[in-house]
Design an enzyme around this catalytic site. Structure first.
Site, PDB file in Angstrom:
ATOM      1  N   LYS A  76       0.968  -1.176   0.024  1.00 35.07           N
ATOM      2  CA  LYS A  76       0.095   0.069   0.127  1.00 35.07           C
ATOM      3  C   LYS A  76       0.607   1.076   0.041  1.00 35.07           C
ATOM      4  CE  LYS A  76      -3.893   1.991   2.569  1.00 35.07           C
ATOM      5  NZ  LYS A  76      -4.902   1.812   3.811  1.00 35.07           N
ATOM      6  N   SER A 166      -9.487   1.453   3.316  1.00 35.38           N
ATOM      7  CA  SER A 166      -8.764   2.343   2.277  1.00 35.38           C
ATOM      8  C   SER A 166      -7.566   1.439   1.549  1.00 35.38           C
ATOM      9  CB  SER A 166      -8.198   3.560   3.131  1.00 35.38           C
ATOM     10  OG  SER A 166      -7.254   2.961   3.906  1.00 35.38           O
ATOM     11  N   SER A 190      -9.526  -1.006   7.533  1.00 32.58           N
ATOM     12  CA  SER A 190      -8.838  -0.828   5.961  1.00 32.58           C
ATOM     13  C   SER A 190      -8.249  -1.795   5.426  1.00 32.58           C
ATOM     14  CB  SER A 190      -8.049   0.517   6.002  1.00 32.58           C
ATOM     15  OG  SER A 190      -8.872   1.531   6.007  1.00 32.58           O
TER      16      SER A 190
END
Ligand code: GLN
Length: 521
Positions: A76, A166, A190
């Site tokens: 990420k 996310s 997330s």
């Protein structure tokens, strides 16, 4: 080979059925073919090939570094990566290149894993859809798979569904078969939320088990690196490698790390599974509710004790999370001032003007909104009423779990999300705050209590999209939690996207054209 697990690929390497370089090229090819998903912000093609060649040389010499040597992984874009842009999907850090690797990234590289790239996300990890980043939304790979297309007649180009967030890019990268493992971050859900919606295993370890050094903070007291994989046993392998005390993160624990070897046959006969009654929350889809109770029945039929438990303070969790999150965001975001790194506005009439316009230009309105709220809650006159009160509620939430686990419950079984993935068009009709508060209702409590939780995909919905369930365990019992998760995984037989893909569309060899599986549970 693309739709296999880490364990299977690692064996294939050792048996010479495929080499790390061949596999890396296949994954890079696949990244190109699935570019429309917008899962990656940066693809590190050259570096990946170099790393794959090094892994190959080690294999040829008969000295691979371990189970991850040569395995493609994605990270990420809020984990620092040396000499590779780390943007947090924000204009503020669009050109930021860190000089060091986050501890968890370094540990994977040390094991010989091959970095494919940095994945898309909500700006600074604030969101639950991966729709709020400066590089545009992430599309859920299941939007293009045969079950969704055939069951809904939807056109993926206009009716695609969100990846969740996310860490949507990381979940989409694993689900779309471009990486075998991805790092996400999990502050309020997330990692688990996008894992659930994209049909992959998503682990949020106990707070403090994995180092946060190099993870750009959202809420320091709740952030944990998350692990996304295609199987529970892969998640256990990765957890075993990543866990441990790190001198760079004083919140990492020094107690003995939990065992992560998963037995093939685990007997649930002697365990007690708690069903939190408060998780029958408004907005929970009938389909998810029915599926949740079917899996509870599976436990019962296998001889586990299934008991209803009460976590009475769950109802306050969303508001409590909001106050604590915004307060820490306000403080964390103060470092982005246009001086040290990141975006700097051209407005230079005064230092104050430069600060103000740097932050106005650099952050989206979600981030700015949370900074404003946080600063308000932290005002001297509000501090006791908001921040201190929220800390007390947080303690009560943690006590609820302690009581449940203290009364003999081994693991809690809950849905991960309220329903399967929403269509993008519907999702963006509501603002980020309202959406997050609904989406994270089942996930945020584990962050506030610091507990391990894992989401396992368990069925396809009527619309042909993944439905996942979550298991929550006591602190530092991550290994035991994964054993139960593997038991569920083995019972439900969730299909790989490779088996569901419409190969006419993707034109590669991963799938069986148009194969449709129904919900296995
Ligand atoms: N959706 C939550 C938020 O926006 C959780 C985010 C996260 O876990 N990073 O704060």
């Amino acid at each position: 080979m693309l739709s296999r697990t880490i364990k299977e690929v690692s064996l294939a390497f050792r048996e010479g059925r495929i080499s790390p370089t061949e596999l890396c090229r296949k994954c890079l090819d696949r990244i190109k073919k699935t570019q429309h998903l917008n899962a990656y912000i940066t693809v590190t093609e050259e570096l990946a090939l170099q790393q794959a060649q090094q892994a190959e040389a080690r294999l040829l010499k008969g000295s691979p570094r371990g189970p991850l040597d040569g395995i493609p992984f994605a990270v990420k874009d809020n984990f620092s990566t040396e000499n590779i842009k780390t943007t947090c999907a924000s204009r503020m850090l669009a050109d930021y290149t860190p000089p060091y690797n986050a501890t968890v990234v370094q540990k994977l590289l040390d094991q010989g894993a091959v970095l494919m790239g940095k994945t898309n996300m909500d700006e600074f990890a604030m969101g639950a859809g991966s729709t709020d980043g400066v590089f545009g939304p992430v599309k859920n790979p299941w939007s293009y798979a045969a079950p969704y297309r055939e069951r809904t007649g939807a056109s993926p180009d206009s009716d695609w569904v969100i990846s969740g967030g996310s860490s949507g890019g990381s979940a989409a990268a694993v689900a779309s078969l471009t990486s075998y493992l991805a790092l996400g971050s999990d502050t309020g859900g997330s990692t688990r939320n996008p894992g659930a919606l994209c049909g992959v295993v998503a682990l949020k370890p106990t707070y403090g088990l994995l180092s946060r050094h190099g993870l750009i903070p959202l809420v320091n007291s709740m952030d944990v690196p998350g692990i996304l994989t295609r199987s529970v046993s892969d998640a256990a392998v990765v957890l075993g490698i990543l866990q441990g005390r790190d001198i760079q993160d004083s919140t990492t624990v020094s107690t003995p790390a939990p065992l992560t070897e998963l037995p093939e046959d685990f007997d649930v006969k002697n365990i007690c599974v708690g069903i939190p009654k408060e998780y029958h929350a408004p907005g929970l889809s009938e389909e998810t509710r029915a599926h949740w109770s079917r899996v509870a029945d599976l436990f019962e039929r296998a001889g586990a004790r299934v008991e209803q438990v009460s976590l009475p303070h769950t109802q306050h969790s969303i508001v409590c999370y909001h106050v604590l999150c915004c307060a820490e965001v306000a403080s964390n975001m103060a470092r982005f001032d246009g001086l040290e790194y990141g975006h700097r506005s051209q407005a230079d009439s005064s230092t104050e003007a430069m600060y103000a316009s740097t932050r106005h230009e650099g952050f989206n309105d979600v981030v700015r909104g949370r900074i404003l709220c946080g600063n308000y809650y932290l005002l001297k006159k509000n501090y006791q009423h908001y921040f201190v009160k929220a800390q007390k509620v947080r303690r009560l939430i943690a006590d609820d779990f302690r009581r449940a686990f203290g009364s003999g419950v081994d693991v809690l079984l809950t849905p991960t999300t309220l329903s399967d993935a929403a269509r993008y068009r519907h999702f963006v009709q509501e603002d980020n705050r309202a959406r997050s508060s609904q989406e994270d209702v089942f996930t945020q409590c584990a962050n506030m209590a610091g507990l391990p939780a894992v989401s396992v995909p368990t069925a396809l919905s009527r619309r042909g999209l993944p439905i996942s369930l979550q298991l929550i365990g006591p602190a530092l019992r991550d290994g035991e939690l994964l054993r139960v998760a593997q038991w569920v995984e083995q019972r439900v037989g969730f299909p790989s996207i490779g088996d569901c893909e419409d190969s006419r569309e993707s034109g590669d060899e991963t799938g069986v054209a148009g194969t449709e599986r129904t919900s296995a549970a």
